[in-house]
Write an enzyme that holds these catalytic residues in place. Structure first.
Site, PDB file in Angstrom:
ATOM      1  N   CYS A   1      -5.813   8.084  -7.404  1.00  5.83           N
ATOM      2  CA  CYS A   1      -5.297   7.230  -8.498  1.00  5.83           C
ATOM      3  C   CYS A   1      -6.017   5.892  -8.606  1.00  5.83           C
ATOM      4  O   CYS A   1      -5.878   5.202  -9.611  1.00  5.83           O
ATOM      5  CB  CYS A   1      -3.807   6.993  -8.320  1.00  5.83           C
TER       6      CYS A   1
ATOM      7  N   HIS B   1      -1.933   0.752 -12.801  1.00  5.56           N
ATOM      8  CA  HIS B   1      -1.848   2.203 -12.654  1.00  5.56           C
ATOM      9  C   HIS B   1      -0.385   2.598 -12.871  1.00  5.56           C
ATOM     10  O   HIS B   1       0.533   1.910 -12.433  1.00  5.56           O
ATOM     11  CB  HIS B   1      -2.312   2.614 -11.262  1.00  5.56           C
TER      12      HIS B   1
ATOM     13  N   ASN C   1       2.277   9.998 -14.621  1.00  6.07           N
ATOM     14  CA  ASN C   1       1.152   9.509 -13.816  1.00  6.07           C
ATOM     15  C   ASN C   1      -0.065  10.412 -14.069  1.00  6.07           C
ATOM     16  O   ASN C   1      -0.066  11.568 -13.644  1.00  6.07           O
ATOM     17  CB  ASN C   1       1.556   9.526 -12.343  1.00  6.07           C
TER      18      ASN C   1
HETATM   19  N1  ACO Z   1      15.288  15.368  -9.340  1.00  4.31           N
HETATM   20  C1  ACO Z   1      16.452  15.220  -8.681  1.00  4.31           C
HETATM   21  N2  ACO Z   1      16.504  14.851  -7.383  1.00  4.31           N
HETATM   22  C2  ACO Z   1      15.326  14.621  -6.748  1.00  4.31           C
HETATM   23  C3  ACO Z   1      14.094  14.777  -7.383  1.00  4.31           C
HETATM   24  C4  ACO Z   1      14.102  15.173  -8.734  1.00  4.31           C
HETATM   25  N3  ACO Z   1      12.956  15.339  -9.451  1.00  4.31           N
HETATM   26  N4  ACO Z   1      13.109  14.481  -6.508  1.00  4.31           N
HETATM   27  C5  ACO Z   1      13.708  14.150  -5.363  1.00  4.31           C
HETATM   28  N5  ACO Z   1      15.063  14.243  -5.509  1.00  4.31           N
HETATM   29  C6  ACO Z   1      16.109  13.986  -4.512  1.00  4.31           C
HETATM   30  C7  ACO Z   1      15.594  14.101  -3.101  1.00  4.31           C
HETATM   31  O1  ACO Z   1      15.619  15.450  -2.674  1.00  4.31           O
HETATM   32  C8  ACO Z   1      16.611  13.259  -2.356  1.00  4.31           C
HETATM   33  O2  ACO Z   1      17.761  14.006  -2.146  1.00  4.31           O
HETATM   34  P1  ACO Z   1      18.562  13.896  -0.751  1.00  4.31           P
HETATM   35  O3  ACO Z   1      18.979  12.458  -0.655  1.00  4.31           O
HETATM   36  O4  ACO Z   1      19.674  14.863  -0.938  1.00  4.31           O
HETATM   37  O5  ACO Z   1      17.557  14.266   0.305  1.00  4.31           O
HETATM   38  C9  ACO Z   1      16.942  12.153  -3.342  1.00  4.31           C
HETATM   39  O6  ACO Z   1      16.524  12.638  -4.642  1.00  4.31           O
HETATM   40  C10 ACO Z   1      16.248  10.845  -3.063  1.00  4.31           C
HETATM   41  O7  ACO Z   1      14.857  11.113  -2.832  1.00  4.31           O
HETATM   42  P2  ACO Z   1      13.838   9.967  -2.539  1.00  4.31           P
HETATM   43  O8  ACO Z   1      12.505  10.581  -2.254  1.00  4.31           O
HETATM   44  O9  ACO Z   1      14.395   9.013  -1.541  1.00  4.31           O
HETATM   45  O10 ACO Z   1      13.819   9.211  -3.960  1.00  4.31           O
HETATM   46  P3  ACO Z   1      13.096   7.897  -4.334  1.00  4.31           P
HETATM   47  O11 ACO Z   1      14.058   6.963  -4.913  1.00  4.31           O
HETATM   48  O12 ACO Z   1      12.197   7.420  -3.228  1.00  4.31           O
HETATM   49  O13 ACO Z   1      12.149   8.368  -5.514  1.00  4.31           O
HETATM   50  C11 ACO Z   1       9.880   8.930  -5.956  1.00  4.31           C
HETATM   51  C12 ACO Z   1      11.162   9.371  -5.280  1.00  4.31           C
HETATM   52  C13 ACO Z   1      10.124   8.810  -7.439  1.00  4.31           C
HETATM   53  C14 ACO Z   1       8.828  10.004  -5.696  1.00  4.31           C
HETATM   54  C15 ACO Z   1       9.405   7.582  -5.386  1.00  4.31           C
HETATM   55  O14 ACO Z   1       9.418   7.621  -3.994  1.00  4.31           O
HETATM   56  C16 ACO Z   1       8.048   7.196  -5.844  1.00  4.31           C
HETATM   57  O15 ACO Z   1       7.799   6.996  -7.024  1.00  4.31           O
HETATM   58  N6  ACO Z   1       7.113   7.021  -4.905  1.00  4.31           N
HETATM   59  C17 ACO Z   1       5.772   6.616  -5.239  1.00  4.31           C
HETATM   60  C18 ACO Z   1       5.029   7.762  -5.797  1.00  4.31           C
HETATM   61  C19 ACO Z   1       3.663   7.313  -6.158  1.00  4.31           C
HETATM   62  O16 ACO Z   1       3.421   6.192  -6.470  1.00  4.31           O
HETATM   63  N7  ACO Z   1       2.737   8.201  -6.099  1.00  4.31           N
HETATM   64  C20 ACO Z   1       1.416   7.726  -6.369  1.00  4.31           C
HETATM   65  C21 ACO Z   1       0.618   8.843  -6.592  1.00  4.31           C
HETATM   66  S1  ACO Z   1      -0.993   8.178  -6.451  1.00  4.31           S
HETATM   67  C22 ACO Z   1      -2.124   9.439  -6.312  1.00  4.31           C
HETATM   68  O17 ACO Z   1      -3.151   9.178  -5.810  1.00  4.31           O
HETATM   69  C23 ACO Z   1      -1.754  10.800  -6.729  1.00  4.31           C
END
Ligand code: ACO
Length: 342
Positions: A132, A269, A299
Site C-alpha cells: 500500500c 492512503h 482500499n
Molecule cells: N463483519 C462483522 N464482524 C467482523 C468482520 C466483518 N467484516 N470482520 C471482523 N469481524 C469481527 C471479528 O471476528 C471480531 O469478532 P470477535 O470479537 O467475536 O472475535 C470483531 O469483529 C472485532 O474484530 P477486530 O479485528 O478487533 O475489529 P477492529 O475494530 O480491529 O476492525 C479492521 C478490524 C477493520 C480490519 C481494523 O483492524 C483495521 O482497519 N485495521 C487496519 C487494516 C489496514 O490498514 N490494512 C492496511 C492494508 S495495507 C496493505 O498493504 C494491504
C-alpha cells in the site's frame, strides 16, 4: 572513508553549478472498474453487515475488476487519463514506473506492458513492490530520476486487482479492499530558487521487515503450490499505521521548514476511515481538508492515493499553489510520505 578516497575527493575539480530541477505535477488520472460491490451484497454470502463495515472502516462499496481487466489494462487507462489531463503525448514520456502487488505476469513488468499499450517507444519502464506504500515509493523513485536528469516526463502509476488475492470467505479481510488504478505525470521543472515554489518538495521512505508477518500474501508466482492469499493482523496494522504515518509526516514538514499550519490538504492512503480521521486530527486539519474516497473505493492499495488525488484535482477542490501531504503504510511493513505543492 579510506585515506585514498578522501584524497581523491579533495583533489576532485569543483562540479559546475547547474540550476536544480524539481518534479512538477503535470496531470493525474484514475480508472475504476464498472462493477460495484456493495456491503449489502457481501452480507448476502458472508457473516457481516453494512452497519459493521461502515462503522469499523467507513467503506460502503468497492469496485471489482471484470474478467478481462488486469493491473495492465486498468493502469493503462489511468495513465491515458493523466496524459489527457496534462495535455501530454505518449511521445513525451521517458519513464514508466508502476507500483503494484498484483501484476498480470511475473514479467514483463506491468510498466513495460503499459509503455507498449500507450505507444511509448523510448525511455525505461519497471515495477516496484511496496504494497500500500507503493505509490509513495514510486513517486520517490521517479523524483530521483527527474532530479538526476535521467527522465523529463515520468508516468507514475498505482494499479491493483486485490479482488484476486482475497479469501472471499474471510470477512476480516475481504470487505476491506477494492480494485482500481491511479496515475500521475511528473515533469521536470525549475527547482529551488525558482519564482514559483511548485512541485514535489520531498519524499521520505521507511521499511521494517521485522513486521513483515502482520500483513502479507502467503504465496506468489514463484511458488507452484500457492498463488497467494492476503493475510492480515488488522489490529497490529492499525496500531502501527497512525504512529508511523504521523512520524513520517512530521519529519517531512520539519525537513522543509514547514509546520502543520502550512498544510492545505491531506491525501492519505485509504485503508480505514478511522485511521484517516486520526491523521487529520494529528495535522489539525478540518475534515473538509482531508480527501476521502474509502467510502466508495475501499482500499485499492497502491492505487488509492493517485485515485484520490485525481478525483480532488478533477473536482477543483485542490487548487494551484496549495500544499498537499500524502502518506501511506503497507505490507513490509513499508511506509512513507510526500509533500507536493500543486
Ligand atoms: N463483519 C462483522 N464482524 C467482523 C468482520 C466483518 N467484516 N470482520 C471482523 N469481524 C469481527 C471479528 O471476528 C471480531 O469478532 P470477535 O470479537 O467475536 O472475535 C470483531 O469483529 C472485532 O474484530 P477486530 O479485528 O478487533 O475489529 P477492529 O475494530 O480491529 O476492525 C479492521 C478490524 C477493520 C480490519 C481494523 O483492524 C483495521 O482497519 N485495521 C487496519 C487494516 C489496514 O490498514 N490494512 C492496511 C492494508 S495495507 C496493505 O498493504 C494491504
Amino acid at each position: 572513508m579510506t585515506d585514498d578516497l578522501g584524497a581523491l575527493l579533495a583533489s576532485a575539480p569543483t562540479l559546475p553549478r547547474t540550476p536544480s530541477v524539481r518534479s512538477l505535477l503535470a496531470g493525474t488520472g484514475g480508472y475504476l472498474p464498472e462493477r460495484v460491490l456493495t456491503n449489502d451484497e457481501l452480507a448476502r454470502t458472508l457473516d457481516t453487515s453494512d452497519a459493521w463495515i461502515v462503522e469499523r472502516t467507513g467503506i460502503r462499496q468497492r469496485h471489482i475488476a471484470g474478467p478481462h481487466e488486469t493491473a495492465c489494462s486498468m493502469g493503462a487507462a489511468a495513465a491515458r487519463a493523466a496524459l489527457g489531463a496534462a495535455g501530454a503525448a505518449p511521445a513525451d514520456i521517458d519513464a514508466v514506473i508502476v507500483a503494484t502487488s498484483t501484476p498480470d505476469q511475473a514479467f514483463p513488468a506491468v510498466a513495460a506492458r503499459i509503455q507498449h499499450a500507450l505507444g511509448i517507444q523510448r525511455g525505461f519502464a519497471f515495477d516496484l513492490s511496496a504494497a500500500c506504500s507503493g505509490f509513495i515509493y514510486a513517486l520517490a523513485v521517479a523524483d530521483a530520476f527527474i532530479r538526476l536528469r535521467q527522465a523529463r516526463h515520468a508516468l507514475v502509476i498505482g494499479t491493483e486487482v486485490y479482488s484476486r488475492i482475497l479469501d472471499w470467505q474471510d470477512r476480516a479481510t475481504c470487505v476491506l479492499f477494492g480494485d482500481g488504478a491511479g496515475a500521475v505525470l511528473l515533469s521536470a521543472g525549475p527547482g529551488t530558487g525558482a519564482s514559483t515554489d511548485r512541485g514535489l518538495l520531498s519524499t521520505h521512505l521507511h521499511a521494517d521487515g521485522a513486521l513483515g508477518d502482520i500483513l502479507y500474501v502467503d504465496g506468489a508466482v514463484g511458488r507452484r503450490d500457492r498463488p497467494g492469499t492476503l493475510m492480515m493482523n488488522g489490529r497490529e496494522v492499525f496500531r502501527h499505521a497512525v504512529a508511523r504515518m504521523a512520524e513520517t509526516v512530521d519529519e517531512a514538514l520539519a525537513d522543509n521548514g514547514l509546520t502543520h499550519a502550512d498544510v492545505d490538504w491531506l491525501v492519505p492512503h485509504q485503508a480505514n476511515l478511522r485511521i484517516i480521521d486520526a491523521m487529520g486530527r494529528r495535522l489539525h486539519l478540518p475534515p473538509e481538508r482531508v480527501v476521502v474516497t474509502i467510502d466508495r473505493h475501499a482500499n485499492t492499495s497502491a492505487a488509492s492515493i493517485p485515485l484520490a488525488l485525481a478525483e480532488a484535482l478533477a473536482g477543483q477542490r485542490i487548487r494551484p499553489g496549495q500544499l498537499v501531504v500524502m502518506e501511506a503504510l503497507g505490507g513490509g511493513l513499508t511506509w512513507g510520505s510526500a509533500l507536493l505543492r500543486i
